[in-house]
Design a protein around this motif. Structure first.
Motif, PDB file in Angstrom:
ATOM      1  N   TYR A   1       0.844  -1.328  -0.078  1.00  9.94           N
ATOM      2  CA  TYR A   1      -0.114  -0.038  -0.062  1.00  9.94           C
ATOM      3  C   TYR A   1       0.868   1.270  -0.122  1.00  9.94           C
ATOM      4  CZ  TYR A   1      -3.639   3.409   1.432  1.00  9.94           C
ATOM      5  OH  TYR A   1      -4.536   4.386   1.371  1.00  9.94           O
ATOM      6  N   LEU A   2       1.905   1.212   0.866  1.00 10.76           N
ATOM      7  CA  LEU A   2       2.799   2.474   0.890  1.00 10.76           C
ATOM      8  C   LEU A   2       3.470   2.510  -0.259  1.00 10.76           C
ATOM      9  CD1 LEU A   2       4.055   2.020   4.534  1.00 10.76           C
ATOM     10  CD2 LEU A   2       2.715   3.831   3.849  1.00 10.76           C
ATOM     11  N   GLY A   3       3.942   1.475  -1.023  1.00 10.89           N
ATOM     12  CA  GLY A   3       4.537   1.472  -2.486  1.00 10.89           C
ATOM     13  C   GLY A   3       3.691   2.246  -3.506  1.00 10.89           C
ATOM     14  N   SER A   4       2.550   1.917  -3.380  1.00 10.40           N
ATOM     15  CA  SER A   4       1.548   2.620  -4.011  1.00 10.40           C
ATOM     16  C   SER A   4       1.484   4.103  -4.287  1.00 10.40           C
ATOM     17  CB  SER A   4      -0.114   1.825  -4.065  1.00 10.40           C
ATOM     18  OG  SER A   4      -0.456   2.486  -2.835  1.00 10.40           O
ATOM     19  N   TYR A   5       2.053   4.675  -3.000  1.00 14.20           N
ATOM     20  CA  TYR A   5       2.201   6.218  -2.825  1.00 14.20           C
ATOM     21  C   TYR A   5       3.519   6.550  -3.069  1.00 14.20           C
ATOM     22  CZ  TYR A   5      -2.452   6.813  -0.982  1.00 14.20           C
ATOM     23  OH  TYR A   5      -4.055   6.800  -0.761  1.00 14.20           O
ATOM     24  N   ASN A   6       4.266   5.504  -3.835  1.00 11.07           N
ATOM     25  CA  ASN A   6       5.777   5.953  -3.993  1.00 11.07           C
ATOM     26  C   ASN A   6       6.732   6.102  -2.791  1.00 11.07           C
ATOM     27  OD1 ASN A   6       5.106   5.946  -6.881  1.00 11.07           O
ATOM     28  ND2 ASN A   6       4.335   7.948  -6.607  1.00 11.07           N
TER      29      ASN A   6
ATOM     30  N   THR B   1      13.604  11.519   7.519  1.00  6.64           N
ATOM     31  CA  THR B   1      12.376  12.492   8.126  1.00  6.64           C
ATOM     32  C   THR B   1      11.322  12.595   6.987  1.00  6.64           C
ATOM     33  OG1 THR B   1      13.880  13.400   9.577  1.00  6.64           O
ATOM     34  CG2 THR B   1      12.089  14.569   9.123  1.00  6.64           C
ATOM     35  N   ARG B   2      11.624  12.920   5.706  1.00  4.60           N
ATOM     36  CA  ARG B   2      10.544  13.023   4.827  1.00  4.60           C
ATOM     37  C   ARG B   2       9.743  11.718   4.609  1.00  4.60           C
ATOM     38  NH1 ARG B   2      13.687  14.885   1.505  1.00  4.60           N
ATOM     39  NH2 ARG B   2      14.218  13.118   0.270  1.00  4.60           N
ATOM     40  N   ILE B   3      10.435  10.544   4.606  1.00  4.96           N
ATOM     41  CA  ILE B   3       9.588   9.420   4.310  1.00  4.96           C
ATOM     42  C   ILE B   3       8.746   9.131   5.578  1.00  4.96           C
ATOM     43  CG2 ILE B   3       9.773   6.880   4.027  1.00  4.96           C
ATOM     44  CD1 ILE B   3      12.632   7.421   2.586  1.00  4.96           C
ATOM     45  N   ALA B   4       9.472   9.104   6.813  1.00  4.95           N
ATOM     46  CA  ALA B   4       8.809   8.962   7.972  1.00  4.95           C
ATOM     47  C   ALA B   4       7.305   9.890   8.033  1.00  4.95           C
ATOM     48  CB  ALA B   4       9.435   9.017   9.237  1.00  4.95           C
ATOM     49  N   THR B   5       7.410  11.198   7.765  1.00  2.98           N
ATOM     50  CA  THR B   5       6.326  12.084   7.560  1.00  2.98           C
ATOM     51  C   THR B   5       5.290  11.608   6.505  1.00  2.98           C
ATOM     52  OG1 THR B   5       7.766  13.972   8.386  1.00  2.98           O
ATOM     53  CG2 THR B   5       5.674  14.492   7.550  1.00  2.98           C
ATOM     54  N   LYS B   6       5.694  11.246   5.512  1.00  2.00           N
ATOM     55  CA  LYS B   6       4.835  10.781   4.412  1.00  2.00           C
ATOM     56  C   LYS B   6       4.022   9.272   4.821  1.00  2.00           C
ATOM     57  CE  LYS B   6       4.161  10.034  -0.300  1.00  2.00           C
ATOM     58  NZ  LYS B   6       4.817  10.141  -1.750  1.00  2.00           N
ATOM     59  N   VAL B   7       4.774   8.406   5.512  1.00  2.00           N
ATOM     60  CA  VAL B   7       4.063   7.255   5.921  1.00  2.00           C
ATOM     61  C   VAL B   7       3.145   7.391   6.959  1.00  2.00           C
ATOM     62  CG1 VAL B   7       4.731   5.047   7.416  1.00  2.00           C
ATOM     63  CG2 VAL B   7       6.366   5.771   5.447  1.00  2.00           C
TER      64      VAL B   7
ATOM     65  N   VAL C   1       0.165   9.194   5.147  1.00  2.00           N
ATOM     66  CA  VAL C   1      -0.755   7.956   4.301  1.00  2.00           C
ATOM     67  C   VAL C   1      -1.297   7.072   5.247  1.00  2.00           C
ATOM     68  CG1 VAL C   1      -0.383   6.365   2.571  1.00  2.00           C
ATOM     69  CG2 VAL C   1       0.719   8.511   2.504  1.00  2.00           C
ATOM     70  N   LEU C   2      -0.941   6.345   6.176  1.00  2.00           N
ATOM     71  CA  LEU C   2      -1.534   5.668   7.109  1.00  2.00           C
ATOM     72  C   LEU C   2      -2.481   6.302   7.831  1.00  2.00           C
ATOM     73  CD1 LEU C   2       1.457   3.124   8.030  1.00  2.00           C
ATOM     74  CD2 LEU C   2      -0.308   2.996   6.189  1.00  2.00           C
ATOM     75  N   LYS C   3      -2.162   7.542   8.368  1.00  2.00           N
ATOM     76  CA  LYS C   3      -3.137   8.062   9.289  1.00  2.00           C
ATOM     77  C   LYS C   3      -4.441   8.446   8.541  1.00  2.00           C
ATOM     78  CE  LYS C   3      -3.690  12.354  12.081  1.00  2.00           C
ATOM     79  NZ  LYS C   3      -2.897  13.597  12.372  1.00  2.00           N
TER      80      LYS C   3
ATOM     81  N   MET D   1      -7.931   6.064  14.674  1.00  2.00           N
ATOM     82  CA  MET D   1      -6.603   6.897  14.639  1.00  2.00           C
ATOM     83  C   MET D   1      -5.569   6.115  14.667  1.00  2.00           C
ATOM     84  SD  MET D   1      -5.119   9.855  14.667  1.00  2.00           S
ATOM     85  CE  MET D   1      -6.367  10.880  14.818  1.00  2.00           C
ATOM     86  N   LEU D   2      -4.352   6.448  13.897  1.00  2.00           N
ATOM     87  CA  LEU D   2      -3.272   5.920  14.103  1.00  2.00           C
ATOM     88  C   LEU D   2      -2.416   6.613  15.258  1.00  2.00           C
ATOM     89  CD1 LEU D   2      -0.645   3.971  13.027  1.00  2.00           C
ATOM     90  CD2 LEU D   2      -0.186   5.887  11.495  1.00  2.00           C
TER      91      LEU D   2
END
Length: 255
Positions: free
Chosen positions: A79-84, A171-177, A180-182, A191-192
């Motif tokens: 799923y995360l891969g689908s968001y690049n 930091t950029r990847i962690a913030t995006k993960v 996306v999951l939230k 709520m995550l």
């Protein structure tokens, strides 16, 4: 599978029918074993039934947990891969294991909070289960002998475990993960609460590694006003831990 994981030069089939040799144990942790394979760029990650240290003060196993975490991690990495979002996942191998890109793992854990859990409440005086307006991002050093101390980017530079470019990428990847999951869970009135993330390098690139499972994140139900309700439902504690893992599994696969 022809034989049990862990012995040298075990032959097994991937989903695509290609023969892969599972070779030596590369890393053995509390919740997973990582094996080298005949493909130098890939490893096999085998999930274990053992609870992680932050969920159990002494060694404890929950039979059936490994298969659940493997299924959920496989789903969420895809799923995360689908968001690049770059991550190490290649494919699910069998019930308890996945094939993944081989990374040089960095000894840093990113811990992102969207809800004030017990630890944040104790350290900063937040209201318990307060939904935070902005995520709180913390980092710890993966060193059990030092009791996993909190660090910041300057500690990482001084310890020579990462550089500015890598810290920016993580930091950029962690913030995006987290975002996306939230969003994924909020659409399901969940709520995550918080999530732990680990990263590794391959060349000059950083990838999300490890796992994304109930061992690394906490969920809460939300009421009609967006406040945390029934906070214990997805907490892995007490005598019914397998029931909680099963509840997580059902969220994804028994809708």
């Amino acid at each position: 599978m022809d034989e049990t994981h862990g012995e040298q030069y075990i032959k097994t089939k991937t989903n695509g029918g290609v023969r892969v040799e599972i070779k030596d144990v590369l890393v053995e942790g509390t919740t997973k074993k990582v094996f080298t394979t005949s493909n130098a760029d890939e490893v096999l990650i085998e999930f274990l039934d053992t609870l992680p240290s932050h969920l159990a003060k002494k060694k404890e196993t929950v039979k059936g947990k490994a298969a659940i975490n493997n299924a959920i991690s496989s789903f969420l990495f895809e799923y995360l891969g689908s968001y690049n979002i770059p991550n190490h996942y290649v494919k699910k191998h069998d019930e308890k294991s996945m094939l993944a890109k081989r990374l040089e793992m960095l000894p840093i854990t990113f811990h992102i909070w969207n809800v004030a859990g017990d630890d944040l409440v104790e350290r900063f005086g937040f209201e318990k289960y307060q939904v935070l307006e902005y995520p709180v991002i913390e980092m710890t050093l993966k060193n059990e002998k030092l009791n996993f101390p909190f660090i910041n980017e300057y500690h990482a530079y001084a310890l020579k475990i990462s550089n500015r470019s890598e810290m920016d990428q993580m930091t950029r990847i962690a913030t995006k993960v987290n975002a996306v999951l939230k969003s994924y869970f909020q659409r399901r009135r969940l709520m995550l609460g918080d999530i732990r993330l680990e990263f590794g390098r391959a060349g000059n690139a950083i990838f999300l590694g490890d796992e994304v499972s109930p061992d690394t994140f906490v969920l809460y139900e939300l009421d009609d006003k967006g406040r945390v309700a029934n906070p214990d439902k997805f907490q892995i504690k007490g005598s019914k831990k397998l029931d909680v893992y099963q509840a997580y599994y059902d969220l994804f696969f028994n809708k």
